[in-house]
Structure formats: C-alpha cells, structure tokens
Design a protein around this motif. Structure first.
Motif, short mmCIF file in Angstrom:
data_model
loop_
_atom_site.label_atom_id
_atom_site.label_comp_id
_atom_site.label_asym_id
_atom_site.label_seq_id
_atom_site.Cartn_x
_atom_site.Cartn_y
_atom_site.Cartn_z
N UNK B 91 -7.44 -7.95 5.32
CA UNK B 91 -8.43 -8.15 4.25
C UNK B 91 -8.12 -9.78 4.08
N UNK B 92 -9.28 -10.42 4.28
CA UNK B 92 -9.11 -11.95 4.41
C UNK B 92 -9.14 -12.47 3.05
N UNK B 93 -9.85 -11.55 1.94
CA UNK B 93 -9.89 -12.32 0.70
C UNK B 93 -8.33 -12.17 -0.24
N UNK B 94 -7.60 -11.49 0.56
CA UNK B 94 -6.09 -11.32 -0.19
C UNK B 94 -5.30 -12.15 0.66
N UNK B 99 -2.34 -7.84 0.57
CA UNK B 99 -2.77 -7.01 1.80
C UNK B 99 -1.67 -5.64 1.86
#
Lengths: 416, 208
Positions: B91-94, B99
């Motif tokens: 998950x690129x937002x984390x 993650x």
C-alpha cells in the motif's frame, strides 16, 4: 495501526486534494455560522433593548424610524410631541408606566438622552461609579460611552446640537458634569449619555432664560417625573414616550386610540423589528443559499476525490481483503476517510467563523454602532454544523464505500 | 496439512475447471505447475478463500475452507494464510513499517514491532522500516511482501509466481526465506509457477 490511522494515511498522501476539500467545506460552513452568530447576537441585543417597551409614542412619521430612534438610538427623531399631549395620554388607565425621552443632542457622536430614572430602571441598569443625576446639567454615562469618550466622574463636557459628531456646540452654555457611570448592561444604555429632560430643555431654551426665572418659584409641577413651571406646560415638547401597558387590553386599544384620536403616532417595537427582520431575512436567505451551494460543491468534490482514488486503490483494497479485511471493514475504511475530511472541514469552519465574527465585531461593527458582536459566543445551534459535516461526509463517501464493499478481489488480483 | 478433493470451479458462462486431488503434509512444499490458462491462480484463490468453490473440498488442518462464510474466510485467511503475488502490491500510502503493522491489525493479531524488525533484518531490509514504498526497488518491495505474508506465522503460505518479475539474486533470496520460514513454523508452502529457478529448488510438484 487502526482504521482511523489507515484512513488518515490515505488522506495525508493527497495533501492538496484534502486541503481543497477542507477549505471548500469550511467556507460553506463558516458563512452559515457567521450569519448564525451575528444574527443571534443582534436579535438578542434587539430583544433585550425592547424589553419592557410595549409601545413608543412620538411624532407622526415612519413607525420603524420612531422605534429605531427611540428604542435603539440609531435613526433620527420623527419630530417632537407637545408635553401636554404626552401627559394627557399618560393618565389613560390602560397605561402602567410612561417614560418621556428628549433627544437631539450628542457629544462626539455619542447620543445624549434626556429622560427620567425610570428609563434606567427599565433596563435594570446599575450605577457602578457615582450616582444618578439629581440636578440640572448632571449626566450619567453608559459603560461603553465612558470608555469611548474617556470621561470619568467630575469631568465636564460641552454637548453639541444634532446627533452626529461635529455638530454645532452649545458653546455659550454651561457644560455638563459627569456624576455617574453605569455598569455594562448589554443594552443600548451602554452607548448613551443620560441626563434629565430638564437639562435638555435648559440647553435649548436659553433665549427665554430671563423670562423663565421670573416665575420659577411660584408654580412648579411634576408630571411624568419632570419638574417644570406650570406655565411652560403649553410650550414644552418631548421627542417620544415609552409606554408599558397595564394589561393585555392596552395592546388592543392603545395603538388605535393614539393613531386615530391624537396628532401622535404609536409604534410597537415587537411589530416593527419583526417587519425589519423580514426585510433583512431575504438577504440572509440568499447568502445562506449560497453557502449551501458551496457545501453541495464540497460534497461533490469529496465524492469525486474518493471515487477517483478508488480506481487507483483497487489493488490496495484487494490486498487488504487478502490480509484478512472483511467487506464491511473496507466500507468503514472509505467512509471514515470522508468523515475525517469533513471533520476537519467542520473544525476549520468553526474556527474561521468565530475569528471572522470577532474581527467583524471589532473593526466593522465597532463600539459606537450598538452592535456588541463578539466571536467568543458559542451557540448550541453550532452542533448543527457538526451534524452537517457528518452528513456531508456520509453522503460523499457512501457510493465509493459501496464500491469498495463490492470489489471483486479475486478478479482484481488475477489481473495484476 | 492441506488437502484438496474433487475441486472444480466455474466462471460465469464458461466451462468448469476441474482440479485433480492432491494433499501436502505439514511442513511440506509443493509446486503447482501448468501452462497459463490452466487455472493456477484460480486454484490459489480457491484455497485462500478469495473465491468460493461451487464443488469439492479444501481442508487446512481441521478447517474446511470452502464451508466457511465469506467474513469467516476473510478472518481465517488473515490469521492462517500468507499470500505472495507476482507483484508486491504494497500500500503506497503507508511506509514499510505501517504496511506490516496493518497486516498484524487485519490478521487480528497484537502489534509486535520486534517481530517485524527481525523479519526485515532477515530479508536484508532492516534499515528500510521507515522508507516509503516508492523508495524501494522491485526486489526490495517483493521481499517486503514476503515478510508481510510470513508475519502472522501462517499455517499455509500461498505464492503465485513470486519470482517471475525478479532478477536471479532477488528470486533466490525470496525462495530461501519462504522455504526457511515454512520449515521453522512447520507450515505448508504452495508455489504456483513456471519459473525454472523455482523448479530447481523444490522437487515436489503437482501439474494441472
């Protein structure tokens, strides 16, 4: 890690988008709140100022002007009425109390109001310093007026003819002397200079002064709380008279009686202010409508942002499912994202509106104008704003959340 | 132990795919081989409960996965099955650490920083805990995704072409850590692949 933190991380990963949405929503909410806060405070003030005033009797003209001038001290007088007529009317059995008012003078833009101590009692005003006038040319200052004019007990000032600053000074007259300062009352008294009616007459009758002195000792009378030589009864005038009814019959009969049978007019503050609010109300409705339009756009903008981000995030959502997240959890995750944005929108809206009202109160509606508006008032109605932000968050995120709920994880993962 | 019996799956408006029976012992390793289109991914999705089979039986230890309701399958998967995909899908937002923390949270397990740290050390990414996903190379990201699959000590590790987009070094390290952890936890390791490098290191296979 928890769900709020998870949603927060996604919000943080798009700071500009989030900023736009928070600003849009807070703008809409702030407009609604500013109107709410100001109109509440103005109405509260207007109601407090009209408390105990059932009817105002004055010269014929605009009834709204009569009220604005004699209750709120913002407009100019409609003219004067003969003292004799006023006294005659005050004997009516439907009237409990009559308070005479004499306007027309001011000092540095602050109005000088001639009346009787009954006028102070009407607003339950208390003297914080000094005493109420008992001689001619003694004046009592409202709290704000004293601050604004920087006058204290014992100071003297020369009143000016007319109601706006820069009027002609009564310079050949004796000055007024400050004998008392009132506690702040949150009413119109705060911004007035008060004195006796006799003092106001004194200012305006100097031509006849010699004539006056001849008879002063022999036939003094006291009517309406004013003491004057009987022979002046015919010639003296006052600006208006505040009336309290003795009972409900007063409201039915007095206005008709006065308007039909005398040269004076009667106006009810309740009726006139209601009329005024209806006029202002249209403007308020328009601005409020505009605010709701902005909030609709904010809702749409949050919805579009979430909806578009779902396309990029379908793998993220599928991976979350593969890590054990249920459909319901993804639904909550997306909804929370909308709610967090609108929560900040709501918070910003409250902050912005209160600051704006404080600034408006300080600089736009400053002390002389009787408004007394402050940003440090919090209303229960503001909870509505929190409710509105909550609803906006739900509406904006419900469709994206349903889409997240319906994601076919196997298909998404097989594609990737 | 994992066993698959009489399993078939039918996508809408197409012929059902049938799978021949097989089973893997506790601590065992199995390659699923077969040309594309034979249903390798479908099989892995069925075993992990991402898809619900219309026919047959999938059993992991005492649990019949195909009998579970969807939400129960999600919980079961989060706790007992580790998945590795061809692409890392982090998950690129984390960041890396978040993650992995999310994996513990979604698996219903307590936060365990030490475990995350030690696993990252083991795959040579001890210094990348606070790195953002975009800073990782493909190989590093895939190693993080392997750590994610292994983090909750799953009973079953399912890997779908885990090495096919990696260079030799990364492929080797991914295979090593998968086998090592499977052995340590005595869990079942199933890899669907047609990568010859994988075939070289695991001999037991099942062809579709």
């Amino acid at each position: 890690m928890n769900l709020i933190l998870l949603s927060w991380n996604y919000i943080r990963s798009k700071p500009l988008n989030t900023l736009l949405n928070v600003m849009l929503l807070s703008l809409g909410l702030a407009i609604i709140l500013v109107i709410m806060l100001i109109s509440y405070q103005l109405q509260d003030r207007i109601t407090r100022n009209a408390k105990g005033v059932n009817l105002v009797v004055g010269a014929k003209g605009s009834p709204l002007q009569l009220i604005l001038c004699n209750v709120y001290h913002i407009d100019f007088p409609t003219g004067n009425i003969p003292l004799k007529s006023a006294i005659g009317l005050s004997k009516n059995s439907l009237i409990k109390k009559s308070i005479p008012l004499a306007l027309g003078d001011s000092y540095k833009g602050v109005r000088l109001v001639g009346s009787t101590p009954d006028y102070l009692n009407l607003y339950e005003a208390k003297v914080s310093d000094g005493k109420i006038w008992d001689k001619k040319l003694e004046a009592v200052l409202g709290f704000q007026a004293a601050q604004q004019l920087q006058l204290k007990i014992g100071d003297e000032f020369q009143s000016e003819h007319g109601m706006s600053a820069g009027g002609m000074e009564h310079d050949d007259e004796q000055p007024f002397k400050v004998v008392g300062i009132l506690e702040p009352s949150g009413t119109v008294l705060d911004n007035l200079i008060l004195t006796s009616i006799e003092s106001i007459w004194e200012m305006h009758s100097h031509e006849e002064e010699d004539h006056d002195h001849h008879h002063e000792s022999d036939s003094m009378v006291t009517e309406l709380g004013i003491t004057f030589p009987l022979e002046h009864l015919e010639e003296k005038e006052i600006t208006a008279m505040i009336i309290q009814y003795a009972g409900p019959m007063g409201a039915v009969q007095l206005p008709r009686l006065i308007n039909k049978n005398t040269n004076m007019q009667a106006a009810s503050p309740a009726f006139e202010t209601a009329r005024l609010f209806t006029l202002i109300g249209v403007g308020v409705e328009v601005v409020n409508g505009f605010a709701y339009l902005i909030m609709l756009i904010a809702t749409l903008s949050i919805f579009i942002a979430l909806y578009n981000s779902l396309k990029e995030r379908k793998y993220d959502l599928a991976i979350m499912r593969s890590m054990g997240a249920s459909r319901k959890l993804l639904f909550v995750h997306i909804t929370l994202e909308g709610l967090i944005i609108t929560f900040f929108g709501g918070l910003a809206g409250i902050l912005v509106s209160h600051s704006a009202v404080e600034i408006i109160g300080k600089f736009v509606l400053s002390s002389g104008s009787q408004a007394g508006v402050t940003g440090f008032v919090f209303l229960n109605d503001e909870l509505i704003v929190i409710a509105i932000s909550f609803v906006v968050g739900i509406i904006a995120s419900i469709i994206p959340a349903i889409n997240a709920y319906k994601t076919d994880i196997s298909k998404v993962l097989a594609e990737g | 132990m994992l066993s698959v019996k009489n399993l078939s799956y039918r996508y809408e408006a197409s012929n059902p795919i049938s799978f021949s029976d097989f089973s893997v012992e506790e601590g065992g390793k199995l390659l699923i081989l077969g040309d594309s289109g034979k249903g390798k991914t479908t099989l892995l999705h069925l075993i992990s409960g991402l898809l619900k089979s219309q026919n047959g039986e999938i059993q992991l230890d005492d649990t019949l996965i195909n009998d579970l309701k969807e939400t129960d399958r999600d919980h079961f998967r989060g706790k007992h099955i580790g998945l590795v995909f061809q692409k890392p899908h982090l998950l690129s937002a984390l960041n890396v650490l978040d993650n992995l923390l999310l994996c513990q949270f979604l698996g219903g397990l307590k936060k365990d920083m030490n475990k995350i740290k030690s696993l990252l050390e083991e795959v040579g990414l001890g210094d990348k805990a606070h790195a953002s996903i975009s800073q990782l190379s493909q190989g590093q990201a895939q190693r993080v995704s392997v750590v994610r699959a292994l983090l909750n000590d799953p009973r079953l590790i399912l890997a779908d072409e885990p090495t096919s987009s990696l260079d030799d070094d990364n492929a080797k390290s991914v295979l090593e850590i998968l086998q090592k952890k499977a052995q340590e936890n005595n869990s079942v390791l199933v890899i669907a692949t047609h990568d010859h490098r994988v075939k070289e290191s695991i001999s037991n296979y099942h062809t579709l």
